[in-house]
Structures are given as structure tokens and as C-alpha cells.
Scaffold this active site. Structure first.
Site, PDB file in Angstrom:
ATOM      1  N   ASP A 302     -22.533  -4.704 -13.490  1.00 11.99           N
ATOM      2  CA  ASP A 302     -22.898  -3.301 -13.585  1.00 11.99           C
ATOM      3  C   ASP A 302     -22.070  -2.668 -14.683  1.00 11.99           C
ATOM      4  OD1 ASP A 302     -24.868  -2.978 -11.696  1.00 11.99           O
ATOM      5  OD2 ASP A 302     -23.413  -2.962 -10.057  1.00 11.99           O
ATOM      6  N   ASP A 339     -11.808  23.419 -16.704  1.00  8.12           N
ATOM      7  CA  ASP A 339     -12.829  22.414 -16.376  1.00  8.12           C
ATOM      8  C   ASP A 339     -12.155  21.208 -15.725  1.00  8.12           C
ATOM      9  OD1 ASP A 339     -14.850  20.623 -16.262  1.00  8.12           O
ATOM     10  OD2 ASP A 339     -15.437  20.794 -18.373  1.00  8.12           O
ATOM     11  N   THR A 371     -22.898  26.027 -14.841  1.00 11.14           N
ATOM     12  CA  THR A 371     -23.992  26.021 -13.867  1.00 11.14           C
ATOM     13  C   THR A 371     -25.144  25.226 -14.453  1.00 11.14           C
ATOM     14  OG1 THR A 371     -25.154  27.935 -14.759  1.00 11.14           O
ATOM     15  CG2 THR A 371     -23.402  28.389 -13.145  1.00 11.14           C
ATOM     16  N   GLN A 373     -28.041  26.210 -14.708  1.00  7.65           N
ATOM     17  CA  GLN A 373     -28.919  27.056 -15.517  1.00  7.65           C
ATOM     18  C   GLN A 373     -28.378  27.228 -16.940  1.00  7.65           C
ATOM     19  OE1 GLN A 373     -28.281  28.107 -12.169  1.00  7.65           O
ATOM     20  NE2 GLN A 373     -30.227  27.072 -11.710  1.00  7.65           N
ATOM     21  N   MET A 376     -23.402  25.382 -19.621  1.00  2.00           N
ATOM     22  CA  MET A 376     -22.248  25.658 -20.482  1.00  2.00           C
ATOM     23  C   MET A 376     -21.088  26.064 -19.589  1.00  2.00           C
ATOM     24  SD  MET A 376     -23.611  27.940 -23.654  1.00  2.00           S
ATOM     25  CE  MET A 376     -24.082  29.269 -22.590  1.00  2.00           C
TER      26      MET A 376
END
Lengths: 671, 573
Positions: A302, A339, A371, A373, A376
Site C-alpha cells: 500500500d 492550522d 471549511t 465551502q 481556505m
């Protein structure tokens, strides 16, 4: 663990005598013949003591030969006992862990679970386990998530997360839940659990001869019969020639000629092979699987976890036209400070290391979370709106993506990487190149496998373009992109149809059919119960790269067997030259030149050969347990080397050894 | 030893080497090719014979069917030959009015020829009628050789063929192999060779013996017969049964230096060529040459020792003050001398031929030990027609199994795994030799019916006993002489020895072919155990010597080895 640990040796000595039981001895025909010979000469010794006959062999000679024949049997028993002892020591540790545990079984229709002994649990029962409790049996989590301490099984102290659904749902009896509450469906009846199987495997209780071992036994039995004929017919031939050959001498010749060295060490080699795997925290469900591992032609690996670290890492910053790279680096770092994903952390690390920047004091910065949506993330610092994210999303946010940056992003995609764009307000600063990082040293490992003639195939869900780039970087021979479990299965079957043996690792339930189909299927211990049952090995560390070591252990096992067989058979040349002249010199003194070793007397010659034959078993026990040194070379090179050491060496060694023992015997005055 | 002697040996080796490729390619075309040579002439004969056997479209057989066909065919031939011998007194072509052959001798002779041994416990010219020689014995000279090729082909096919889709492809058809061997190879080649032999002075007539007056005025009976036709197949089929008792030492069988060379070449021709045929079948010529190389090493070692030993007079005669230059000439044809006698003895015992042009009994102890060792290696040094190839392939299987593990894979040969079943069969094959040779020699050595036939006592007597059983079990048929083998006990026991040495070994060999046929072939890679090259050849030689010959070392020690050291001390028993 040292080869001869005092505790194990002590236990093995006792075990060597217990193994003199004819029912146990009969399992090894070669050593059984030696035992019969020993009984025979013991009888002669008793007879000679009771009624000494003139002209017979001297008492000390019959006595010494008899003693060393018994030693030969005992040494072989000892080799097996030591090999088993090392496994037993581990089994005992495991057994301690299986203390009486209490289980809280869910009773349908009742709010509270009943408390029962773990030994009463049956397959299908549901149990509740809370923080601080020991898992009462193997099973699958059907509800909840928990951190589990599996150090008892794996030796790894960091707790692991187990949760219902998905591929990390299985728990093992004997491990400890550290937090939260889970409901587990028990998957094995008492005595059949993983721990039980492990104990019986390491103890060698369920050990059966592997196909190659059986074939080798046939060879050894065949050779034993040949030499039995040689020795028995020598008596009448001697009578014709006027040579009286005593039974002690004939038995001595027989025992020296039959392949006692390999016959005595064969089972120890097999047990030690399983043991070596266990030391690498891999449990083989059968010796057959270990043997198959040596024969593997194709490895299915894998990508994620085996070849790459599994997380994409920042590897490079590419500024847009007219942007200073330091500006890009600073913005990239600032956007990633909050992040916590591995990608984000890798960007911070890259900037720190490569551009020597440290995070500025941010004061009243507002972090913008990623998110699905916006695609970013970033931060707002006063008037600055720093963002990083998917190239098109950042482009929309900044009101346009410069052509050069767009082009660079295309290139990164082509090379198998992922581009992230960084912007400050409406200004696009450049790109971050995220890359699947190939593990260090993996390329060299694949090179070794290529030298051994093993093909490596990388299996990945990535698109062919990405897969190709990573395959080239890692140096695998081939890859299977956009792989589904069905594709994997088809690939295994296709290779097997060509007569090849395939090895693979897997952890998910959807891997189970392929694991069962593969000749060597290594299931990860973190994997599902289904995967563990389908494979024929389980890696307790759940480290997919272990497959490579499994193959090496398999090869080493076969090489050890072959080398000692060759050595054993090559030994016969010298033994003929030691014993035959000794047998006939009494009647035909003219054949003295055949006594090329210049052994002192007939009796010391025969005794020396018998002693050498017994001692060589002891001398080779460490080699049998450790295995011959493994080198990743082509077959021709390995063969040349091994033939020199074990073939030519096997012819020469006994000449030197027998002569040495003869000198010692002479010095001791026993001639 | 002389330069001319070595030169003659070198010429022989070069001729064999040169013949191997073209003859091997021809054999491949005959047995495995799509179009056999000379379809108009020989093809018609082949089809006609097949039709005669009721085989219009012969199907591939399993190894068991092949074995049954082979056994039935051999046993029937054995019975017919037995009957012909018993009844020769009332049958035609008996110009010397010889009586029927006694039962034990007839059994011995029928077994001997049916097994390609050609052990002769009788004096042919005064025992066998022309009909018996031509129909009873010559039949076997052809067919037993063809059977041997067939068995070798089965083993080779098993190792080299891919299994069919259902895993059950056949190993060939016994009757097709037999008839092709006869029609395309043995009969035409023998016919040509017979004419060459006649041109050199070998007799070919159906007339009775010829009485002549010698120069001294005495009377002498010259035995005659259809010799040339028998002689060709005697060599080509590695049969070795001479028309005359003196075999190839007789001037009517082997008249000149040229025929001597020709006869030796004919012995090795087909066995050597079959290694090339095998390479073709394996689609890798090196697989064939490696067998050729291993055989050559063993052959050259034998010839060197034998020639060296014979080039010196018997050490026991040292005090007699005779010239030592010509070497040990006792029992040798002066026409051939030491080099050609030593070479012939090595060749005839390497291949299971058994024709002789000198008395092996009169060789020096070590010189005489070489033929014994050669046969006891298992007749794999080129070996009998077909028998040499299947014999060495069994040793290859054994070698690969013993040493193959050392490269870290379970043993495989030509991409096929060698497992328990093949080991069992290979060990059965290996066991036959020590069982019958050592077992029966030991029996004969302590039984009056064994030792009473001996002309010599002591170690040399033991050599004579040992040689008889080695020769019988190895289906060689050469005799150490010095042993009166025409007694009831010897005839029956040696008859059984020859049958065991042939069929108890052929059946496991066929079974190995059948077992290997079912296995899938894996394409070799760098991790595969290499079965070509010098390393493997050396390994193969070592296994043949250690497993094959060392088994007989104790027995040989009491025979020729002791005799050698006694002679060194000037003692003769």
C-alpha cells in the site's frame, strides 16, 4: 535475548532427557535410528561387563562410543528444547497477562450489564468496557470510541484510538481501555482468542511440519536407509574378507554417515524461524506461511503508510512573478500558525528551517478556519487578509490568479503533488508545493528486493499520474492506481496464475478477501477482526513495511536449512576416511596410506569421528537458532558463497575436527 | 602414458563433442518436432507400424498408462525371447544344430537383453543359434534402446512442458516414441554403420562355422554369423552383447583401429546427443550443456585414472624385471594397446554398454575399479541410451533439492517446484542400487553358491562378485570375468538383479516425469537457483559422487582398494 540464556538452558537440559521418550523420538527418524544404535551398544556394554569376552572390543571403547552416541541424541533434543524454550519464555509472559478478567455482559432487556467471568463469554456476546478496565476478549467495537493501551501485546507504550465502524474497530483481549466507554461484540470463544493462539504458537504446540520440511525429511530418511544398507552389508562383506566388525564399530559408522547434523537441528531451525518473526512482533499462524514468505515473488505494498508517510508535506515555495520569496514564506507561515493539520504544521516547519523565519507576535489576529465551502484558511491581522488554500478558491478570493502561478500549479499537479496558493489581500504571493513524502531508505530496500528477484507493486487510490510519479520516486517496479479491493484481488489472482507467490499487507475489512487469497497475507493488528482472520500473519506493530522483514526471515529460514543439509552431507567424505581404514587396518595393514589424517589408532579414529559428529550439533545450535547471515544478493552470488562455506567447508571441517579430537584423545592416553 | 595415447583419447572426445549438437537436434526433430524427417519414406513406415498396432490417432498418455504400456511391451518381448531360446533346436536358422537353452540361462538371457543389459552367462557362438541371435536378441537390442529413449523423453517432458489448462497434459505416447526411435534413429543408423563395419572386415553371413587348416597344419573352427548387423546396434543401443564371447576384442567384431574408434563413438553418440535434445526441450540450450559438462568431467576423470593405472605394470610384478614401458598388457588386445583399452573400458562402463575390447578382470586393481565406480555412479556418465539422461535428471532433482534451499527459496528446477512427492520418488530411485548391489553381493560373499563360482579368492574375488552385481543392476552387462556365472543360482539371481535395476528405476523416473508435468512453470528471475554454469555442474558432480559412489566406498575398500595396496607391497592373494 542471548542464544543460551541460563534459565532456558537449564530448562532445556531437563527437556532433552524427557524427549528421550520413544514416542517423541520417533517423530524424527534420523535421531530415532541413532537412539536405537545407542540402545544396541548399551546392551553390548552391559553384556561385556557381565561376561567379558577375549578378542572383543575393549570395554572403554564400547563405553565411550555408547556414551557419545547418547550424547548425540541428547544434543539434538537439546537443540530443539532450546528453540522451544525461547518461545516458551515469551508464552509465559503472555500468559501472565491473561489473568482472570471480569466482564460486564449486556443482558437484553436489562438496563445494567451483569458481571461475569471473562471465561464465560461466548462469541456474539456484548460487553461494556469503561476507562481503566481490561478488555475481556477479542472483539469488535460496535459503539463508542476509546483510547486503548495495547502495550501488553505490542510492546508499544503509546495508546491507540479504537472506534466503532471503519478499520480500527477491533480490540484484543488483555489490552486496557484508558478513556471513554465502548461496547464490544466478542468475536472468539475462550481458548480460541488471539492471545490463546499466540501462546500455543510460540510454545510450538500447534507446530506442524511444513511442506518443505516434510520433503527434506524424506531425503534424510532415504539417505539413512542407504547408509543402513551400507553398514549392514559390510558385516558379511567383512566376514568374506576375514575382517571381524563388531556391532559397536558398525553402529558408530552408521551414526557418523547418516545426516545427524541436519536431522538433529531441523526442527530447531523451524521453531527458531517462527521465533525470529515473533521477535519482530509478527505472529505467523503457521510455519507454512513463514516458508511461503521466503518464496514470495511479488510484494503488493500500500502506498500510504508503507511507501509514503501518508501525510502530504510542504516541500517547496514558488513565488509568483515579482514577489520576494521571503514575503511568500512569511505569509505562508502566518496563514498556517493556527492550522493544526499535518500539512499546516509542515509548512511552518519548512519556513522555519529553510528561511530561518520565526513567527511574529500576532497580537489581535483573527484566525480563519478551513471549511469545505471556502476551502481556505488563514488569518486577519488588522487590514491584512492572509489566506492559503486550493488554487481556484484563492484565485476567486483574490480576484484573479496570475498566469505564471496557474502554470506552476499545473506542473505541481503533473508531478503528483498538490499546489496550495497563498494570498495577501488581493495579491497572490505564490504557491506551496505539497508532496507525498516517500519514506527514507525505502528506495534502497526496494533495490535489495530487486537483487533478490522480488518484484514490488505499489497499490494506491491515487490517479495514475500521481501514482506514477510516486512510484518512480520510490523505485517500485510497478504500480496499481485508482485501486479498488476488486482490482487488488484480480492482480493477485493474475500473478498466481503465472505461478508466482504474492505477499501483501492489509487492515480493512475490504482487504480480507485479498489477504486470504495472497500466499502471505500480513494483517495489521489495528485492523479489523475480519482482516486478521483472513491473513496468515499478524503484525502487532501494525507497520506495513514489516512485510519486507517477513520475507527476509522466510528466506533466512530456508537458507539455514539448505546450508546445514549441504554441510551435513559434505561431512561424510571425511568420516569415511576416518573410519574405514580404522575398520580394516587390523586385517589389511597395507591400507595404512588411506588413513590420510594419520589418526593414532583404530579405536581413537572411530571414537574421534563419533565425538565430532556429536559435538558439531552443539557447535551449530547458535547458527540454527540465529539463522545464517542473510545478504541481499542474487541467487548465483548467494549460492557461490554458501557453497564455499558450507559445501567446501563441510568437506574440510571434519578432517580438521576429527584430527584435533584424535590428538586430544591421544594426549589423554585413551588409545 | 604416451602422447599418442592421450591424442587418441582427445580425438574421441572431440568427435563426441562435434556429434552432440547435430545428432541432438535431429533427435529433437524426430521426437518433439512437428515434421519428422523423410516423410515420404520413413513417415510411411511409421504410420504403417502405428496402424499395425491399431493406433490411427495415438493419444497422449498419462505416466501410468505410459508405464503400463512399457512394462507390458517389455514383458511380452522377454517371454518371446525366452520361448525362442528354449525352442531353438526345432526352429530354423540353426546351422550348427544347437540344442535348446536350459531354463535358468534362458531366463537370465531374456532378462538381460530385455533390460538393455546384455549380460552373457554363456558362450554365444556355441549356445545361441542364428535365429536366437537375430530374432530373439537383436529385437531387444533395438527395442530396449528405444524404450530407454522414451523413458528419458517422459522425464524431460515432465520437467519442460507446461501443464495443460486442466493441469493434465500427457507425457507422450509410448508406442509413438518407440516406433519413432526405431524407424528414424536406430534402424537406419544401424544399417549404415553395419555397411561401414563390413567394409572394415566384420563378417556378415548366415553360413555355419568354417573349419580351416592353420599355418602350423592344425585344425581350427572359425565361428561366423551375421555379425556386422548385430555389432552396429550393439554399440548404438548401448547393449554390448557380443556375437562372440570375446566381444569387441574379436577381430571379426572389431577388426581395425578405425572400427574401434567408431564403436566407442557409437556408444556415446545417442546418450551425448540426448543432452542437447534436452536443452532444446527446455528451450534453454545451457540446461543441456550443463549436463554434458558434468558427464564429461566424470568421464575424463575416469579415463585419466584408468589410463594412468593401466600404463603402469601391476606393482606386484615389480620384481620380475619385465619391461615397464608398455604398461599392464595382460588381458589386452595388442592391436589396441593400453590407451584404447582403458578408453574403451571407461566408455563402455560410463554408458551402460558393456561391450569390451579387453579383460577388465586383468586390469590393475585401480584400473579395474574405474569401470566399477563408473557403473555404480548410476550409469549417468552419458549412460545408457535414454537411461543416462533420465538417470542424471533424477540426480539433478536431488541436487537442486539439497542445494536449492541455500538461495532462500524452496527448491525449483526449470521453474517447477520440487516437493515431497518428487523427493520420495527420487529416493526410491536412489535406493535401488545400494539395495540390490550391496545386499546381493553381501549374500553371495557368504553363501557357498556365490563363492563357489569364483576363480580368485581374497579381495580380487570380492571385486568379481561386486562387479557382477554392479554390472547387472546398472544394466551394463560387461563382465569382470573370473566368475562362472552360468550356474542356476547366478542365472536366476542376476536375472532378477537386471530386472530390478531396470524397471524398479524406470517406474519412479516415469512417476517423477508425471508429477513434474502438473506443475506450473515460474519464469526464472535473479532470485532463482541457477541450474546452468560451472557452479551447478560442479555441484551436480559432487552430489553424484557423494550420494552415488561413496555408498560403495566401503565395499570397494575391501575389494580393489585393498588389492591395490597389497600389490604395492608386492603381495598377491
Amino acid at each position: 535475548m542471548a542464544t543460551f540464556e541460563p534459565a532456558i538452558v537449564r530448562a532445556a537440559v531437563g527437556e532433552s532427557f524427557r524427549k528421550l521418550d520413544p514416542r517423541i523420538l520417533a517423530r524424527n527418524p534420523v535421531m530415532f535410528v541413532v537412539a536405537i544404535g545407542s540402545v544396541l551398544t548399551s546392551g553390548l556394554l552391559v553384556r561385556d561387563i557381565a561376561a567379558p569376552s577375549a578378542g572383543g572390543a575393549p570395554l572403554w571403547f564400547t563405553g565411550a562410543v555408547t556414551a557419545w552416541l547418547w550424547f548425540t541424541v541428547l544434543f539434538a533434543n537439546f537443540a530443539e528444547a532450546v528453540a522451544e524454550g525461547r518461545g516458551k519464555a515469551q508464552a509465559d509472559t503472555l500468559r501472565k497477562m491473561r489473568q482472570e478478567t471480569v466482564a460486564r455482559r449486556v443482558v437484553p432487556g436489562q438496563a445494567l450489564p451483569e458481571v461475569v467471568s471473562a471465561a464465560l463469554l461466548r462469541k456474539g456476546d456484548l460487553v461494556v468496557i469503561e476507562a481503566g478496565q481490561v478488555v475481556p476478549g477479542d472483539g469488535e467495537i460496535i459503539e463508542g470510541i476509546a483510547s486503548v493501551d495495547e502495550s501488553a501485546i505490542t510492546g508499544e507504550s503509546a495508546p491507540v484510538i479504537r472506534e466503532s465502524g471503519g478499520d480500527r474497530s477491533s480490540v484484543t483481549g488483555g489490552t486496557k481501555v484508558l478513556s471513554d466507554r465502548i461496547v464490544v461484540r466478542i468475536g472468539a470463544n475462550p481458548g480460541e482468542s488471539f492471545l490463546d493462539r499466540m501462546i500455543s504458537l510460540v510454545e510450538g504446540a500447534s507446530r506442524q511440519k511444513t511442506p518443505n520440511e516434510i520433503a527434506l525429511h524424506i531425503l534424510l530418511v532415504g539417505l539413512t536407509i542407504v547408509f543402513l544398507l551400507v553398514c549392514v552389508t559390510l558385516v558379511p562383506l567383512g566376514i568374506y574378507s576375514g575382517v571381524h566388525l563388531g556391532a559397536t564399530t558398525i553402529v558408530a559408522l552408521l551414526v557418523c554417515l547418516i545426516p545427524t547434523t541436519i536431522g538433529g537441528l531441523l526442527s530447531a531451525i523451524g521453531i527458531a524461524g517462527m521465533d525470529r518473526l515473533l521477535r519482530k512482533n509478527v505472529i505467523a499462524m503457521s510455519g507454512r506461511a513463514v516458508e511461503a514468505a521466503g518464496d514470495v515473488d511479488v510484494l503488493l505494498l500500500d502506498k500510504t503508510g508503507t511507501i509514503t508517510h501518508g501525510n502530504r508535506m510542504a516541500s517547496e515555495l514558488i513565488p509568483a512573478d515579482g514577489v520576494r520569496i521571503e514575503d511568500l514564506a512569511e505569509a505562508a507561515m502566518m496563514s498556517s500558525l493556527a492550522d493544526e493539520t499535518p500539512e499546516g504544521r509542515s509548512i511552518v516547519t519548512l519556513v522555519k528551517e529553510r528561511y530561518n523565519l520565526t513567527p511574529p507576535a500576532l497580537g489581535d489576529a483573527t484566525f480563519v478556519k478551513f471549511t469545505a465551502q471556502t476551502r481556505m484558511s488563514g488569518l486577519d491581522l488588522g487590514e491584512r487578509h492572509i489566506r492559503k488554500g486550493a488554487v481556484d478558491a484563492v484565485g476567486t478570493h483574490a480576484g484573479g490568479m496570475p498566469a505564471d502561478a496557474r502554470e506552476a500549479a499545473g506542473k505541481i499537479g503533473d508531478s503528483g503533488g498538490t499546489p496550495l496558493a497563498v494570498s495577501d489581500g488581493t495579491r497572490v504571493l505564490g504557491l506551496v508545493h505539497l508532496k507525498d513524502v516517500v519514506k527514507q531508505g525505502i528506495r534502497e530496500r526496494f533495490l535489495r528486493f530487486r537483487a533478490m528477484g522480488i518484484r514490488t507493486v505499489m497499490v494506491t487510490g491515487d490517479n495514475p499520474r500521481t501514482a506514477k510519479a510516486i512510484a518512480a520516486e520510490a523505485g517500485v517496479d510497478d504500480f496499481l492506481a485508482e485501486a479498488t479491493p476488486e482490482h487488488k484481488m484480480a492482480l493477485i489472482k493474475a500473478e498466481q496464475a503465472k505461478g508466482k507467490l504474492v505477499a501483501m499487507t492489509g487492515d480493512g475489512t475490504n482487504d480480507a478477501p485479498a489477504l486470504a487469497q495472497a500466499d502471505v497475507g500480513v494483517a495489521m493488528n489495528t485492523g479489523t477482526q475480519a482482516a486478521k482472520e483472513a491473513g496468515n500473519m499478524v503484525d502487532l506493530d501494525s507497520d506495513p513495511t514489516k512485510l519486507l522483514e517477513v520475507v527476509e526471515v522466510g528466506k533466512q529460514l530456508l537458507m539455514t536449512r539448505g546450508s546445514l543439509t549441504t554441510f551435513s552431507i559434505a561431512n561424510d567424505v571425511a568420516k569415511y576416511f576416518a573410519i574405514l581404514p580404522a575398520m580394516f587396518m587390523g586385517v589389511y595393514p597395507q591400507i595404512a596410506p588411506l588413513n590420510i589424517m594419520g589418526l593414532a589408532s583404530s579405536q581413537s579414529a572411530i571414537l574421534s569421528a563419533v565425538i565430532f559428529n556429536a559435538l558439531i550439533i552443539i557447535v551449530l545450535i547458535p547458527l540454527a537458532l540465529r539463522g545464517v547471515k542473510y545478504r541481499p544478493l542474487g541467487a548465483a552470488a548467494i549460492l557461490r558463497r554458501s557453497l564455499l562455506v558450507y559445501g567446501v567447508g563441510g568437506v574440510i571441517a571434519p578432517f580438521a575436527g576429527i584430527k584435533l579430537i584424535d590428538l586430544l584423545l591421544t594426549a589423554l592416553g585413551a588409545t | 602414458m604416451t602422447a599418442s595415447g592421450w591424442l587418441q583419447i582427445a580425438v574421441f572426445v572431440l568427435v563426441i563433442f562435434a556429434l552432440t549438437r547435430p545428432l541432438g537436434a535431429y533427435l529433437h526433430r524426430v521426437f518433439e518436432g512437428d515434421r519428422q524427417p523423410l516423410p515420404r519414406v520413413l513417415g510411411r513406415v511409421e504410420r504403417g507400424l502405428l496402424r499395425l498396432c491399431g493406433l490411427r490417432a495415438p493419444a497422449e498418455q498419462t505416466w501410468v498408462q505410459y508405464a503400463v504400456s512399457m512394462l507390458v511391451f517389455s514383458v511380452l518381448g522377454l517371454l518371446v525371447t525366452y520361448v525362442i531360446q528354449r525352442a531353438q533346436g526345432v526352429l530354423p536358422l540353426n546351422p550348427q544344430h544347437l540344442a535348446g537353452v536350459p531354463a535358468p540361462l534362458a531366463f537370465n538371457t531374456a532378462s538381460s537383453f530385455a533390460t538393455n543389459t546384455n549380460w552373457q552367462a554363456y558362450v554365444p557362438e556355441t549356445t545361441m543359434s542364428n535365429l536366437t541371435q537375430m530374432a530373439g536378441l537383436a529385437w531387444h537390442n533395438f527395442t530396449s534402446a528405444a524404450v530407454g529413449i522414451g523413458v528419458a523423453l517422459v522425464v524431460a517432458r515432465g520437467l519442460t512442458r507446461q501443464p495443460g489448462p486442466d493441469g493434465n497434459r500427457g507425457v507422450g505416447n509410448f508406442y509413438v516414441d518407440l516406433i519413432r526411435g526405431l524407424v528414424y534413429v536406430l534402424v537406419p543408423m544401424s544399417a549404415v554403420v553395419a555397411l561401414v563395419l563390413v567394409s572394415q572386415g566384420v563378417v556378415q553371413t548366415l553360413d555355419a562355422s568354417h573349419a580351416v587348416t592353420t599355418l602350423e597344419g592344425g585344425k581350427q573352427v572359425l565361428a561366423l554369423g551375421p555379425v556386422a548387423s548385430q555389432e552396429a546396434i550393439k554399440m548404438l543401443g548401448t547393449n554390448g552383447g557380443g556375437f562372440f564371447n570375446a566381444n569387441s576384442a574379436h577381430p571379426f567384431e572389431n577388426p581395425s583401429a578405425l572400427t574401434n574408434l567408431l564403436e566407442m563413438v557409437l556408444i556415446f553418440a545417442i546418450p551425448a546427443a540426448l543432452t542437447y535434445t534436452y536443452g532444446r526441450m527446455a528451450r534453454d540450450q545451457r540446461q543441456g550443456w550443463v549436463l554434458f559438462a558434468a558427464m564429461s568431467v566424470l568421464f575424463l576423470a575416469g579415463v585419466a585414472v584408468c589410463y594412468w593405472a593401466e600404463a603402469h605394470p601391476n606393482a606386484a610384478l615389480h620384481d620380475l624385471q619385465i619391461a615397464s614401458a608398455p604398461g599392464n598388457l595382460e588381458g589386452k588386445e595388442v592391436r589396441f594397446g593400453v590407451a584404447n583399452s582403458a578408453l574403451f573400458a571407461t566408455v563402455t562402463t560410463d554408458a551402460s554398454c558393456g561391450a569390451v575390447n579387453a579383460m577388465h578382470d586383468s586390469f590393475t586393481p585401480l584400473g579395474g575399479m574405474v569401470p566399477m565406480v563408473n557403473i555404480s555412479l548410476g550409469e549417468v556418465v552419458f549412460g545408457g541410451v535414454g537411461a543416462g539422461l533420465y538417470g542424471i535428471l533424477v540426480f539433478v532433482v536431488l541436487t537442486v533439492f539439497i542445494a536449492g534451499l541455500m538461495v532462500g527459496r524452496t527448491p525449483e528446477y526449470l521453474g517447477k517446484k520440487i516437493e515431497g512427492r518428487e523427493m520420495k520418488l527420487a529416493m526410491l530411485y536412489i535406493l535401488v542400487f545400494p539395495l540390490i548391489i550391496l545386499g546381493l553381493t553381501a549374500w553371495a560373499a557368504v553363501a557357498s553358491y556365490g563363492t563357489s563360482s569364483l576363480n580368485n579368492a581374497g579381495p580380487h574375488g570380492l571385486s568379481e562378485l561386486l562387479y557382477a552385481f554392479i554390472s547387472g543392476a546398472g544394466n551394463n552387462g560387461s563382465a569382470f570375468a573370473g566368475l562362472n556365472a552360468n550356474t542356476d543360482w547366478w542365472n536366476v539371481v542376476l536375472g532378477l538383479t537386471m530386472l530390478a535395476g531396470r524397471f524398479l528405476m524406470i517406474v519412479p523416473a516415469l512417476a517423477i516425469g508425471g508429477a513434474m508435468l502438473r506443475k506450473k512453470t515460474v519464469i526464472p528471475g535473479p532470485g532463482t537457483f541457477p541450474t546452468t554454469g560451472w557452479l551447478f555442474a560442479a555441484l551436480l558432480v559432487a552430489v553424484i559422487v557423494i550420494v552415488g559412489a561413496l555408498t560403495f566406498f566401503p565395499a570397494l575398500s575391501l575389494g580393489p582398494v585393498v588389492e591395490h595396496f597389497q600389490a604395492q607391497h608386492g603381495e598377491v592373494m
